[in-house]
Design an enzyme around this catalytic site. Structure first.
Site, PDB file in Angstrom:
ATOM      1  CG  ASN A 210      -0.268  -0.030   2.515  1.00 13.41           C
ATOM      2  OD1 ASN A 210       0.430   0.918   2.846  1.00 13.41           O
ATOM      3  ND2 ASN A 210      -0.430  -1.105   3.275  1.00 13.41           N
ATOM      4  CG  ASP A 279      -7.808  -4.652   6.405  1.00 11.81           C
ATOM      5  OD1 ASP A 279      -7.337  -4.579   7.560  1.00 11.81           O
ATOM      6  OD2 ASP A 279      -8.361  -3.695   5.830  1.00 11.81           O
ATOM      7  N   PRO A 306      -4.797 -11.163  10.873  1.00  7.49           N
ATOM      8  CG  PRO A 306      -3.079 -11.700  12.377  1.00  7.49           C
ATOM      9  CD  PRO A 306      -3.503 -11.857  10.948  1.00  7.49           C
ATOM     10  CG  ASP A 307      -7.815  -5.340  13.708  1.00  5.03           C
ATOM     11  OD1 ASP A 307      -6.919  -4.735  14.315  1.00  5.03           O
ATOM     12  OD2 ASP A 307      -8.783  -4.774  13.163  1.00  5.03           O
ATOM     13  CB  ILE A 308      -1.925  -5.905  14.987  1.00  6.28           C
ATOM     14  CG1 ILE A 308      -1.391  -6.772  13.846  1.00  6.28           C
ATOM     15  CG2 ILE A 308      -0.905  -5.796  16.114  1.00  6.28           C
ATOM     16  CD1 ILE A 308      -0.238  -6.163  13.072  1.00  6.28           C
ATOM     17  CG  PHE A 324      -3.581   6.465  13.104  1.00  2.29           C
ATOM     18  CD1 PHE A 324      -2.847   6.100  14.222  1.00  2.29           C
ATOM     19  CD2 PHE A 324      -3.415   7.743  12.589  1.00  2.29           C
ATOM     20  CE1 PHE A 324      -1.972   6.986  14.820  1.00  2.29           C
ATOM     21  CE2 PHE A 324      -2.538   8.639  13.173  1.00  2.29           C
ATOM     22  CZ  PHE A 324      -1.814   8.264  14.296  1.00  2.29           C
ATOM     23  CE  LYS A 338     -12.348   1.746  10.576  1.00  3.43           C
ATOM     24  NZ  LYS A 338     -11.618   2.257   9.407  1.00  3.43           N
TER      25      LYS A 338
HETATM   26  N1  CTP Z   1      -4.778  -2.340  12.152  1.00  2.51           N
HETATM   27  C1  CTP Z   1      -4.068  -3.358  12.726  1.00  2.51           C
HETATM   28  N2  CTP Z   1      -4.049  -4.601  12.161  1.00  2.51           N
HETATM   29  C2  CTP Z   1      -4.747  -4.859  11.047  1.00  2.51           C
HETATM   30  C3  CTP Z   1      -5.492  -3.823  10.452  1.00  2.51           C
HETATM   31  C4  CTP Z   1      -5.487  -2.582  11.032  1.00  2.51           C
HETATM   32  O1  CTP Z   1      -3.426  -3.130  13.753  1.00  2.51           O
HETATM   33  N3  CTP Z   1      -4.721  -6.063  10.531  1.00  2.51           N
HETATM   34  C5  CTP Z   1      -4.817  -1.008  12.779  1.00  2.51           C
HETATM   35  C6  CTP Z   1      -4.149   0.088  12.009  1.00  2.51           C
HETATM   36  O2  CTP Z   1      -2.794   0.248  12.381  1.00  2.51           O
HETATM   37  C7  CTP Z   1      -4.975   1.299  12.371  1.00  2.51           C
HETATM   38  C8  CTP Z   1      -6.371   0.717  12.515  1.00  2.51           C
HETATM   39  O3  CTP Z   1      -6.171  -0.633  12.860  1.00  2.51           O
HETATM   40  O4  CTP Z   1      -4.646   1.842  13.623  1.00  2.51           O
HETATM   41  C9  CTP Z   1      -7.119   0.818  11.235  1.00  2.51           C
HETATM   42  O5  CTP Z   1      -8.237   0.028  11.348  1.00  2.51           O
HETATM   43  P1  CTP Z   1      -8.942  -0.620  10.112  1.00  2.51           P
HETATM   44  O6  CTP Z   1     -10.227  -1.133  10.604  1.00  2.51           O
HETATM   45  O7  CTP Z   1      -8.076  -1.559   9.391  1.00  2.51           O
HETATM   46  O8  CTP Z   1      -9.095   0.641   9.282  1.00  2.51           O
HETATM   47  P2  CTP Z   1      -9.307   0.683   7.801  1.00  2.51           P
HETATM   48  O9  CTP Z   1      -8.233  -0.059   7.064  1.00  2.51           O
HETATM   49  O10 CTP Z   1      -9.453   2.129   7.539  1.00  2.51           O
HETATM   50  O11 CTP Z   1     -10.635  -0.189   7.783  1.00  2.51           O
HETATM   51  P3  CTP Z   1     -11.720  -0.326   6.702  1.00  2.51           P
HETATM   52  O12 CTP Z   1     -10.960  -0.815   5.530  1.00  2.51           O
HETATM   53  O13 CTP Z   1     -12.632  -1.294   7.304  1.00  2.51           O
HETATM   54  O14 CTP Z   1     -12.241   1.060   6.592  1.00  2.51           O
END
Ligand code: CTP
Length: 405
Positions: A210, A279, A306-308, A324, A338
């Site tokens: 990205n 993601d 995984p969502d860290i 963020f 969120k």
């Molecule tokens: N984050 C994370 N691990 C992931 C995805 C996101 O830690 N696998 C953290 C990012 O560092 C940021 C926040 O989660 O602080 C962003 O959340 P996210 O829901 O991923 O935001 P977007 O990508 O904007 O989500 P969406 O695509 O659903 O709008």
């Protein structure tokens, strides 16, 4: 560094190869206006000469608990009371163990036991020794007692190993000592920060990535360090220099970032997730380069990463969590949703698109926390980072005060 003027620093030097950096550290502290009294352990003299340190500090180096003339001039208890701060750099695995056990077998450990001054340790040892469960236990015990650790840094070691255990550079240690006295709002707070993009491998030469440049995360790292934070920076691939004093761990993929974060989260007071984490990742990583073979279409099946941030926020003993959100529309509503969904203490949202967000040097943030919000207006990422750091420190202090009234 005005904060150090007239401060009395008792600089302990123990027997590690990094002891030779003690001379540079003493010089920096003295130059910043501190009074520095060096106390060496008996074996530290094998690594650095007393005369060098005496010339730099203008004070006789103390080494023995049973020195009749020294004890007559300023006894060890007086010396322990003299110090505004005790700093041990390098701190070997052995001195950490002795401090954890509370033994007093030489002058330095005796002083630590007798002194009520804050104690800062800059560890330096082989990476396996740093990772050893005995050292982990000792470090945890000392942290519980309020002892603060500066580093160690990761990297090449004198013994040829690579890993955590290098002493922080003297300039970074001197900065932290300055921040300690300067009352940096995050002095002594351990902050874990993710920054930059992730890369998800498709085959040995290609990846899904990205546009994140890491600029916001790195500006935040500088701002957190300026407030005295002890910073571990888990970074995706970026073309930016390591902020001075940060412990930087380089990763590529979301899974590597996850592992690095979970290896350090137990020691963090604050977690800030600034990285643009993918993601999804390709479900199958090809062992060989994918060939065209005349195909007009190529499908890549991806699986969820995984969502860290959400997983850190769900921990039973969790740090203060800041996330963020990058949104193209309805910024506030999406960001607040969120924040609640992930259980965050604070979220910093920005609008992306139209030359804002990724890669740009400036941006605008809407920062939301339980019961409050602040819109920053458009400004440089450096100024945004400074303001966000202030807000984090304020909210963190407010929360800590409610939990420990
Ligand atoms: N984050 C994370 N691990 C992931 C995805 C996101 O830690 N696998 C953290 C990012 O560092 C940021 C926040 O989660 O602080 C962003 O959340 P996210 O829901 O991923 O935001 P977007 O990508 O904007 O989500 P969406 O695509 O659903 O709008």
């Amino acid at each position: 560094m005005l904060a150090l003027r007239g401060r009395r620093v008792l600089l302990g030097i123990t027997a590690g190869i990094a002891a030779y950096k003690g001379a540079e550290l003493a010089r920096l502290l003295v130059r910043a206006g501190a009074e520095v009294q060096v106390v060496m352990t008996p074996a530290a003299g094998e690594f650095i000469g007393r005369l060098t340190l005496q010339a730099i500090t203008g004070r006789e180096v103390r080494q023995s608990l049973f020195d009749v003339s020294h004890e007559a001039a300023m006894g060890h208890i007086e010396l322990a009371r003299w110090a505004d701060l005790v700093l041990i750099a390098p701190a070997t695995a052995d001195v950490i163990a002795q401090l954890a056990a509370g033994t007093a077998r030489d002058l330095l450990t005796t002083l630590c036991l007798a002194s009520e001054a804050p104690l800062l340790l800059a560890p330096a040892m082989n990476q396996a020794m740093w990772r050893h469960p005995a050292t982990r236990d000792n470090v945890a015990r000392l942290m519980q007692r309020g002892v603060r650790f500066l580093g160690p840094a990761d990297g090449e070691q004198a013994c040829g190993d690579v890993g955590p255990g290098r002493m922080l550079e003297p300039a970074a240690i001197a900065d932290r000592v300055g921040a300690h006295f300067g009352g940096g709002r995050l002095a002594g707070r351990r902050v874990l920060l993710t920054a930059g993009p992730t890369r998800e491998a498709l085959d040995p030469v290609r990846f899904l990535g990205n546009r994140s440049s890491g600029k916001m995360g790195y500006a935040l790292a500088d701002a957190l360090l300026a407030q005295g934070a002890d910073l571990v920076l888990v970074s995706g691939p970026v073309a930016l220099p390591t902020p001075r004093g940060a412990k930087r761990i380089d990763v590529e993929s979301a899974l590597q970032m996850y592992d690095a974060v979970f290896a350090h989260v137990a020691e963090a007071d604050i977690f800030v997730a600034c990285a643009a984490v993918a993601d999804y990742r390709p479900g199958d990583v090809m062992g060989e380069k994918i060939k065209k073979d005349g195909a007009e279409r190529l499908s890549i099946e991806c699986v969820r990463n995984p969502d860290i941030l959400a997983e850190v926020a769900a921990l039973e003993r969790r740090p203060f969590c800041v996330g963020f959100a990058a949104e193209t529309h309805d910024v506030e509503a999406h960001a607040e949703r969120k924040r609640r969904a992930k259980g965050l203490d604070m979220i910093a949202a920005n609008q992306v698109g139209a030359s804002q967000g990724f890669e740009a040097d400036d941006n605008a943030l809407l920062v939301i926390w339980e019961g409050g919000r602040e819109a920053t207006g458009r400004q440089s990422k450096v100024r945004l980072a400074t303001r966000l750091t202030e807000l984090i420190a304020e909210r963190f202090d407010a929360q800590t005060a409610t939990q420990n009234p």
